[in-house]
Design a protein around this motif. Structure first.
Motif, PDB file in Angstrom:
ATOM      1  N   ASP A 141      75.749  85.952  40.957  1.00 56.49           N
ATOM      2  CA  ASP A 141      74.501  84.827  40.372  1.00 56.49           C
ATOM      3  C   ASP A 141      73.996  84.160  41.749  1.00 56.49           C
ATOM      4  OD1 ASP A 141      74.855  85.869  37.953  1.00 56.49           O
ATOM      5  OD2 ASP A 141      76.043  84.193  37.170  1.00 56.49           O
ATOM      6  N   GLN A 142      74.880  83.620  42.375  1.00 62.33           N
ATOM      7  CA  GLN A 142      74.505  82.915  43.686  1.00 62.33           C
ATOM      8  C   GLN A 142      73.626  83.818  44.650  1.00 62.33           C
ATOM      9  OE1 GLN A 142      77.969  81.465  45.331  1.00 62.33           O
ATOM     10  NE2 GLN A 142      78.216  79.676  43.737  1.00 62.33           N
ATOM     11  N   ALA A 143      73.903  85.081  44.823  1.00 58.47           N
ATOM     12  CA  ALA A 143      73.518  86.188  45.643  1.00 58.47           C
ATOM     13  C   ALA A 143      72.046  86.364  45.273  1.00 58.47           C
ATOM     14  CB  ALA A 143      74.141  87.391  45.784  1.00 58.47           C
ATOM     15  N   LEU A 144      71.995  86.550  43.778  1.00 58.93           N
ATOM     16  CA  LEU A 144      70.421  86.972  43.184  1.00 58.93           C
ATOM     17  C   LEU A 144      69.632  85.624  43.229  1.00 58.93           C
ATOM     18  CD1 LEU A 144      71.818  88.761  39.938  1.00 58.93           C
ATOM     19  CD2 LEU A 144      70.268  89.774  41.647  1.00 58.93           C
ATOM     20  N   ASP A 145      70.279  84.456  43.115  1.00 63.61           N
ATOM     21  CA  ASP A 145      69.429  83.418  43.266  1.00 63.61           C
ATOM     22  C   ASP A 145      68.805  83.259  44.614  1.00 63.61           C
ATOM     23  OD1 ASP A 145      69.680  82.661  40.529  1.00 63.61           O
ATOM     24  OD2 ASP A 145      71.314  81.190  41.055  1.00 63.61           O
ATOM     25  N   LEU A 146      69.638  83.659  45.496  1.00 65.46           N
ATOM     26  CA  LEU A 146      69.385  83.611  47.213  1.00 65.46           C
ATOM     27  C   LEU A 146      68.051  84.209  47.223  1.00 65.46           C
ATOM     28  CD1 LEU A 146      70.138  82.047  49.581  1.00 65.46           C
ATOM     29  CD2 LEU A 146      71.502  84.387  50.182  1.00 65.46           C
ATOM     30  N   VAL A 147      67.816  85.482  46.429  1.00 64.30           N
ATOM     31  CA  VAL A 147      66.790  86.570  46.582  1.00 64.30           C
ATOM     32  C   VAL A 147      65.631  86.287  45.423  1.00 64.30           C
ATOM     33  CG1 VAL A 147      67.944  88.130  48.084  1.00 64.30           C
ATOM     34  CG2 VAL A 147      67.808  88.194  45.499  1.00 64.30           C
ATOM     35  N   HIS A 148      65.821  85.202  44.674  1.00 60.48           N
ATOM     36  CA  HIS A 148      64.957  84.704  43.723  1.00 60.48           C
ATOM     37  C   HIS A 148      64.858  85.871  42.807  1.00 60.48           C
ATOM     38  CE1 HIS A 148      63.805  81.403  46.361  1.00 60.48           C
ATOM     39  NE2 HIS A 148      63.357  82.317  47.110  1.00 60.48           N
ATOM     40  N   LEU A 149      66.126  86.273  42.319  1.00 59.69           N
ATOM     41  CA  LEU A 149      66.233  87.483  41.256  1.00 59.69           C
ATOM     42  C   LEU A 149      67.175  87.266  40.053  1.00 59.69           C
ATOM     43  CD1 LEU A 149      65.871  90.961  42.992  1.00 59.69           C
ATOM     44  CD2 LEU A 149      64.135  89.872  41.556  1.00 59.69           C
ATOM     45  N   GLY A 150      67.158  86.025  39.741  1.00 56.73           N
ATOM     46  CA  GLY A 150      68.235  85.446  38.928  1.00 56.73           C
ATOM     47  C   GLY A 150      67.549  85.874  37.593  1.00 56.73           C
ATOM     48  N   HIS A 151      66.615  85.965  37.344  1.00 57.87           N
ATOM     49  CA  HIS A 151      65.589  86.473  36.121  1.00 57.87           C
ATOM     50  C   HIS A 151      65.894  88.107  35.848  1.00 57.87           C
ATOM     51  CE1 HIS A 151      62.750  87.342  39.097  1.00 57.87           C
ATOM     52  NE2 HIS A 151      62.327  88.349  38.110  1.00 57.87           N
ATOM     53  N   ALA A 152      66.268  88.714  36.922  1.00 56.91           N
ATOM     54  CA  ALA A 152      66.357  90.361  36.873  1.00 56.91           C
ATOM     55  C   ALA A 152      67.845  90.625  36.858  1.00 56.91           C
ATOM     56  CB  ALA A 152      65.570  91.072  37.773  1.00 56.91           C
ATOM     57  N   ALA A 153      68.811  89.766  36.395  1.00 61.35           N
ATOM     58  CA  ALA A 153      69.966  90.181  36.450  1.00 61.35           C
ATOM     59  C   ALA A 153      70.435  91.258  35.811  1.00 61.35           C
ATOM     60  CB  ALA A 153      71.174  88.954  36.334  1.00 61.35           C
ATOM     61  N   ASN A 154      69.993  91.447  34.365  1.00 59.61           N
ATOM     62  CA  ASN A 154      70.305  92.478  33.606  1.00 59.61           C
ATOM     63  C   ASN A 154      69.420  93.498  33.473  1.00 59.61           C
ATOM     64  OD1 ASN A 154      72.698  91.054  32.518  1.00 59.61           O
ATOM     65  ND2 ASN A 154      71.304  89.562  31.577  1.00 59.61           N
ATOM     66  N   LYS A 155      68.574  93.558  34.349  1.00 58.46           N
ATOM     67  CA  LYS A 155      67.725  94.713  34.116  1.00 58.46           C
ATOM     68  C   LYS A 155      68.106  95.841  35.223  1.00 58.46           C
ATOM     69  CE  LYS A 155      63.086  92.127  33.881  1.00 58.46           C
ATOM     70  NZ  LYS A 155      62.805  92.853  32.687  1.00 58.46           N
ATOM     71  N   TYR A 156      68.099  97.065  34.749  1.00 61.97           N
ATOM     72  CA  TYR A 156      68.130  98.150  35.531  1.00 61.97           C
ATOM     73  C   TYR A 156      67.413  98.736  36.380  1.00 61.97           C
ATOM     74  CZ  TYR A 156      71.569  98.988  31.764  1.00 61.97           C
ATOM     75  OH  TYR A 156      72.795  98.785  30.604  1.00 61.97           O
ATOM     76  N   PRO A 157      67.882  99.477  37.522  1.00 64.10           N
ATOM     77  CA  PRO A 157      66.772  99.444  38.820  1.00 64.10           C
ATOM     78  C   PRO A 157      65.517 100.193  38.219  1.00 64.10           C
ATOM     79  CG  PRO A 157      68.845 100.355  39.357  1.00 64.10           C
ATOM     80  CD  PRO A 157      69.118  99.948  37.843  1.00 64.10           C
ATOM     81  N   HIS A 158      65.219 101.115  37.230  1.00 64.66           N
ATOM     82  CA  HIS A 158      64.007 101.781  36.999  1.00 64.66           C
ATOM     83  C   HIS A 158      63.071 100.614  36.332  1.00 64.66           C
ATOM     84  CE1 HIS A 158      66.091 101.880  33.038  1.00 64.66           C
ATOM     85  NE2 HIS A 158      64.997 101.962  32.634  1.00 64.66           N
ATOM     86  N   GLU A 159      63.522  99.551  35.997  1.00 68.58           N
ATOM     87  CA  GLU A 159      62.899  98.458  35.218  1.00 68.58           C
ATOM     88  C   GLU A 159      62.223  97.441  36.198  1.00 68.58           C
ATOM     89  OE1 GLU A 159      64.747  98.086  30.962  1.00 68.58           O
ATOM     90  OE2 GLU A 159      66.021  97.254  32.548  1.00 68.58           O
TER      91      GLU A 159
END
Length: 262
Positions: free
Chosen positions: A119-137
């Motif tokens: 979660d910290q790594a995703l927040d660092l790149v401002h993608l916390g909102h996309a954590a549960n999305k798949y690559p094609h999304e």
């Protein structure tokens, strides 16, 4: 500055019968927290050199070390971001990052602690909102940010970037370059990046290493980018220092290392 990453007379030859001499006697020292770019024409061995630092290849001659320890193979002290994001399509963004975190930290952290690290790594790149999305999304730029987050989540001592923005449109590339600068400042990472983009090299780097044409590519020149940080894209392009850096890079690439095409 103290040497953090050291390449000592590194050469690389591929093939058993028909040998191809890719790199010849490369010596380079990178300081802790320094951002170094490798630039040159296609086929000059930039990615090969990056893969040697990553430990994906073993040099035919010479040695590479990080903090005095010789690099003999891949390791969690070096995080790699490729031009192709290489995300597993059946996993969410969160789980793609967790895969690497679990490999590195399973013996030290419980599952909840590892998920917090993701979660910290995703927040660092401002993608916390996309954590549960798949690559094609998600978009191409977002996929590259997940790739950067995956590399950062294992807390590498060296971040290795192989043209991470090369496949993106100009506006997305510029936006991610800005994000990368902020991330590097926050994490104080040591970075080695391969790029074909002269402006990207100047904007991001402390030094730009110019490679001669292959085969048997060498370091031709090293440019010190004496432009103060923080750098602002539009303001920077009007300064004499930027103009001189750009002139030197273009002179090397298109005059000293001109590629003859038939």
């Amino acid at each position: 500055m103290e040497t953090f990453l050291s390449l000592n007379k590194v050469s690389m030859t591929f093939g058993e019968r028909t040998k191809f001499h890719a790199l010849d006697t490369i010596s380079l020292s990178v300081a802790r927290g320094e951002f170094v770019s490798l630039i040159g024409h296609s086929g000059c061995g930039k990615s090969t050199l990056l893969n040697l630092i990553a430990g994906l290849y073993r040099p035919s001659a010479g040695s590479i070390s990080c903090e005095g320890q010789q690099i003999l193979g891949p390791g969690p002290d070096r995080g790699v971001v490729f031009q192709n994001h290489s995300l597993l399509p059946w996993m969410t963004c969160h789980d793609n990052i967790l895969l690497g975190v679990a490999q590195v930290f399973a013996a030290r952290l419980d599952k909840s602690a590892m998920r917090r690290k993701v979660d910290q790594a995703l927040d660092l790149v401002h993608l916390g909102h996309a954590a549960n999305k798949y690559p094609h999304e998600i978009s191409g730029g977002m996929k590259q940010r997940v790739g950067i987050a995956r590399a950062l989540a294992i807390e590498p001592r060296v971040l290795l970037l192989d043209e991470p923005f090369g496949a993106l449109d100009a506006l997305t590339r510029a936006s991610l370059q800005d994000e990368l600068i902020k991330i590097v400042e926050q994490t104080r990472s040591t970075v080695v990046m391969v790029t074909h983009d002269v402006d990207e090299a100047i904007f991001l780097s402390d030094r730009v290493v110019m490679m001669t044409n292959g085969p048997a590519a060498k370091i031709g020149e090293v440019l010190h980018v004496d432009i103060p940080r923080p750098r602002h894209r539009l303001e920077m392009t009007t300064t004499p220092a930027y103009v001189e850096c750009r002139r030197r890079l273009l002179e090397f690439l298109y005059l000293k290392q001109a590629v003859v095409r038939h």
